[in-house]
Design a protein around this motif. Structure first.
Motif, mmCIF file in Angstrom:
data_model
loop_
_atom_site.group_PDB
_atom_site.id
_atom_site.type_symbol
_atom_site.label_atom_id
_atom_site.label_comp_id
_atom_site.label_asym_id
_atom_site.label_seq_id
_atom_site.Cartn_x
_atom_site.Cartn_y
_atom_site.Cartn_z
ATOM 1 N N LYS A 138 11.918 10.488 2.818
ATOM 2 C CA LYS A 138 10.872 9.337 3.721
ATOM 3 C C LYS A 138 11.374 8.805 4.641
ATOM 4 C CE LYS A 138 7.873 10.091 0.866
ATOM 5 N NZ LYS A 138 6.608 11.325 1.098
ATOM 6 N N PHE A 147 0.748 -1.480 -0.088
ATOM 7 C CA PHE A 147 -0.039 -0.165 0.017
ATOM 8 C C PHE A 147 1.067 1.460 -0.174
ATOM 9 C CE2 PHE A 147 -2.598 3.374 2.146
ATOM 10 C CZ PHE A 147 -3.418 3.339 0.884
ATOM 11 N N ILE A 148 1.636 1.148 0.757
ATOM 12 C CA ILE A 148 2.596 2.691 1.199
ATOM 13 C C ILE A 148 3.314 2.181 0.054
ATOM 14 C CG2 ILE A 148 4.275 3.663 2.311
ATOM 15 C CD1 ILE A 148 2.351 2.374 5.075
ATOM 16 N N ARG A 171 2.230 3.898 -2.990
ATOM 17 C CA ARG A 171 1.374 5.142 -2.542
ATOM 18 C C ARG A 171 2.815 5.970 -3.522
ATOM 19 N NH1 ARG A 171 -3.157 6.982 -0.649
ATOM 20 N NH2 ARG A 171 -3.951 5.193 -0.978
ATOM 21 N N TYR A 172 4.100 5.630 -3.078
ATOM 22 C CA TYR A 172 5.144 7.068 -2.501
ATOM 23 C C TYR A 172 5.664 6.304 -4.518
ATOM 24 C CZ TYR A 172 6.747 6.841 2.010
ATOM 25 O OH TYR A 172 6.823 6.532 3.285
ATOM 26 N N ASP A 200 9.192 8.860 7.292
ATOM 27 C CA ASP A 200 7.497 8.131 7.511
ATOM 28 C C ASP A 200 8.512 7.253 8.117
ATOM 29 O OD1 ASP A 200 6.474 10.452 5.885
ATOM 30 O OD2 ASP A 200 6.219 9.336 3.760
ATOM 31 N N ARG A 216 3.245 6.964 -6.408
ATOM 32 C CA ARG A 216 1.987 7.675 -7.563
ATOM 33 C C ARG A 216 2.331 8.990 -7.312
ATOM 34 N NH1 ARG A 216 -3.949 5.836 -5.551
ATOM 35 N NH2 ARG A 216 -4.157 8.298 -4.622
ATOM 36 N N THR A 217 2.910 8.796 -5.863
ATOM 37 C CA THR A 217 2.836 10.365 -5.524
ATOM 38 C C THR A 217 4.203 11.414 -5.377
ATOM 39 O OG1 THR A 217 3.087 10.019 -3.085
ATOM 40 C CG2 THR A 217 1.217 10.553 -3.680
#
Lengths: 415, 246
Positions: free
Chosen positions: A299, A7-8, A11-12, A302, A14-15
């Motif tokens: 990150k 998931f992460i 997301r990384y 994060d 995609r953004t």
């Protein structure tokens, strides 16, 4: 594999601008490697074909360049040898071709077409040119075949273009074998052939065997016998068997033996290219390392947050390795598409650039090949794609490992 | 009553080149189940370091922390990660939310860490319901799809609290939870912490400078120079026994 890793990881991807840049980097690297290698493989293939010319798989010639007086006996001797499929006699000589007040050096090959077609691609060459039937007759527009007054000659398309030869044009040959044997017989051009190998199409002429023999004053003798091997047979094994059978009266060689020097230099060139391309791929992989490293740096906080919520060392590492894997797979797929697209239109693109700038991208007289050759080697392309993914994963492991080792408290403090 | 979480003779040193900073100097303490324990002290006293060690985010150089009778030193890195995931929740001064994730996804993070990719298919609906419930609880029902960057400071902190509660932890560690918020918002956060403590029986260990918050704690632990200076039973809970144990 826990849900948060993918998931992460996604997301990384995609953004992040870095992701897009590294996807583009992988795409271009794969596409460039594909284009370069497919053209190189194409060159290799065509250069080998060019170096081979009209040589058959195995060539039997007289020892020390002597003629073979009784070729039918030779053919009889070898026809039952394991691995021998077909054989064809030929006469070959260097000549000056004279027509329209132009003289050009050429290699005249006298053949029996029905036999020659079994040991070379002469039939396809004729069809690609203007000679549609496998004979030495003139072809009329209504489809009739007309025996010319003089023996027929089928010339290479480039030779025809250079000398202005058309069906019906009279040509004469001056043979290099012996001026004393020179007979000023005229031949009539009955069509042209095209092999696609510039050099071959510029310097070769096919004539009937008996007329070549007569022109060269050879009687029934021939220069040699071409041999084609059966499917799957090893040319060098067949060569050895023929040698044993014929003894020392003939010289038996494969075409690769005959062109050993050229092929040797080609092999060296290929090794050097492999080293250079390996180095380029290695360096290109560093863009992935740098990108993932930048992601890890950006990150860091994060990573601390995820660890504080229970993320494990392995989990953190797999987020970034997953990123590398994704960049590798998607980048390679995009690169494959771009590479295939470019290769499909490589010649129109070269022509377009030439039309636009006047700069000849691919001067055919220099390369002896009439268009940029492309060989879609599925194995080779699969290797490029697999290596792209492997490099991306391997290069992402290093920063991912560092990320996973970060102390959560230090990571949380990171600004 | 035995402590849910106990620390015994904790020492922590940091090194900066050749100089040594002895941050914790033999701290021993306990946290009872269902209590709100506030740790106070001047800056640099070692409050946050103690909180991080108690929450298994950091390790002590000497001493032992036990949770429910289990010593941290006997646990592997992944077991400690499991502890942080299942039993502990964290709320930080600077919220520490993942900026790439939406508010509700931030809340769901601990559940995602706890669930395998395939198990997620079966569990997703329940996790989503729990996350929505928590966001309603902290008053962010209408902010679920917002990214943290679009939320105010108070909203972010409430979001961080919702995330900390996702996996139904037993202890929530808060490091200066109101340090970055205005008074009114701080009061909201106190109220939320108090409600959770009362209604859900959650244990809170809170590092703060905020005296108002300390007044509502069950106990206040003072740290000065890496040592416990005193444990004070909160006067609001027991105004008559304002005792200090030295």
């Amino acid at each position: 594999m826990q849900k948060y890793q993918t998931f992460i990881g996604f997301r990384y991807l995609r953004t992040r601008l870095f992701t897009i840049l590294s996807l583009l980097a992988v795409q271009f690297c794969v596409a460039v490697l594909m284009v370069v290698l497919c053209v190189m493989w194409g060159f290799d293939r065509d250069l080998r074909a060019s170096i081979r010319g009209s040589l058959s798989t195995i060539i039997i010639e007289g020892q020390f360049g002597d003629e073979i007086d009784d070729w039918e006996e030779v053919v009889d001797e070898i026809k039952n040898i394991e691995g021998v499929a077909y054989s064809a006699p030929y006469v070959q000589s260097l000549c000056l071709i004279i027509a329209n007040n132009v003289k050009l050096p050429s290699r005249v090959k006298g053949v029996i077409l029905d036999k020659e077609r079994t040991t070379s691609k002469v039939e396809a060459y004729f069809k690609n040119g203007t000679k549609q039937r496998l004979d030495f007759n003139l072809e009329m527009e209504d489809g009739d075949s007309l025996q010319p007054p003089n023996p027929g000659a089928v010339v290479g398309t480039e030779l025809a273009r250079n000398m202005g030869l058309r069906p019906g044009t009279k040509v004469r040959f001056i043979a290099s074998r012996s001026a004393a044997r020179f007979r000023p017989d005229e031949f009539t051009v009955v069509g042209s052939f095209k092999s696609g190998l510039y050099d071959f199409d510029l310097h070769h002429v096919y004539v009937p065997l008996e007329d070549a023999q007569a022109m060269l004053g050879m009687g029934d003798a021939v220069t040699g016998v071409s041999v084609e091997v059966t499917d799957g047979a090893s040319p060098s094994d067949v060569r050895e068997r023929i040698k044993r059978k014929l003894g020392s009266i003939c010289r038996v060689e494969t075409w690769e033996d005959r062109r050993r020097n050229f092929l040797g230099s080609l092999a060296i060139e290929r090794r050097v290219q492999a080293v250079i391309i390996g180095m380029v791929a290695f360096l290109a992989g560093f863009t992935i390392l740098a990108t993932i490293w930048m992601t890890v740096k950006e990150k860091t906080k994060d990573i601390g947050i995820i660890k504080s919520c229970g993320g494990t060392t392995f989990g953190i590492m797999s987020i970034f390795v997953f990123n590398g894997f994704y960049i590798g797979v998607v980048g390679a797929a995009l690169g494959l598409a771009l590479g295939l697209l470019f290769l499909s239109y490589i010649n129109p693109i070269a022509d377009f650039i030439e039309g636009l700038t006047g700069f000849s991208v691919f001067p055919k007289t220099m390369y002896y090949i009439d268009k940029i050759p492309v060989e879609f080697n599925v194995n080779g392309i699969s290797w490029i794609l697999a290596l792209a993914v492997i490099f991306c994963v391997v290069y992402s492991i290093i920063p991912a490992w560092f990320a996973s080792r970060l102390n959560p408290v230090e990571a949380l403090r990171y600004e | 009553m035995s402590d849910l979480l106990a620390a015994e003779n904790l020492h922590k040193r940091y090194f900066d080149g050749s100089s040594e900073l002895h941050v914790l100097r033999g701290v021993s303490m306990g946290v009872g189940a269902g209590e709100i324990l506030v740790i106070m002290g001047p800056s640099g006293a070692g409050k946050s370091t103690l909180l991080h060690i108690l929450g298994a985010l950091d390790t002590a150089d000497e001493g032992e922390v036990t949770y429910d009778g289990l010593g941290f030193s006997s646990l592997s890195g992944s077991m400690l990660a499991g502890l942080r995931n299942h039993h502990f929740g964290f709320v930080f001064q600077f919220f520490h939310l993942l900026p790439d994730l939406r508010a509700i996804e931030n809340v769901m993070l601990p559940a995602m860490i706890d669930t395998g990719v395939f198990a997620w298919l079966g569990r997703k609906r329940a996790v989503l319901e729990r996350a929505k419930e928590l966001m309603e609880l902290v008053g962010l029902g209408d902010r679920m799809r917002h990214k943290p960057g679009k939320l105010s400071g108070g909203e972010r902190q409430r979001l961080a609290i919702a995330r900390a509660l996702m996996n139904r932890p037993r202890i929530v560690f808060c490091d200066e939870p109101t340090g970055n918020l205005d008074t009114a918002t701080s009061n909201d956060i106190f109220e939320l912490i108090h409600t959770l403590n009362q209604d859900e029986g959650l244990t809170f260990v809170i590092v703060t400078h905020n005296k108002q918050l300390a007044e509502r704690a069950d106990r206040v632990l003072h740290i000065i120079d890496g040592q416990i200076d005193g444990i004070q039973l909160e006067p609001a809970q027991d105004p008559q026994s304002d005792e200090e144990i030295h």
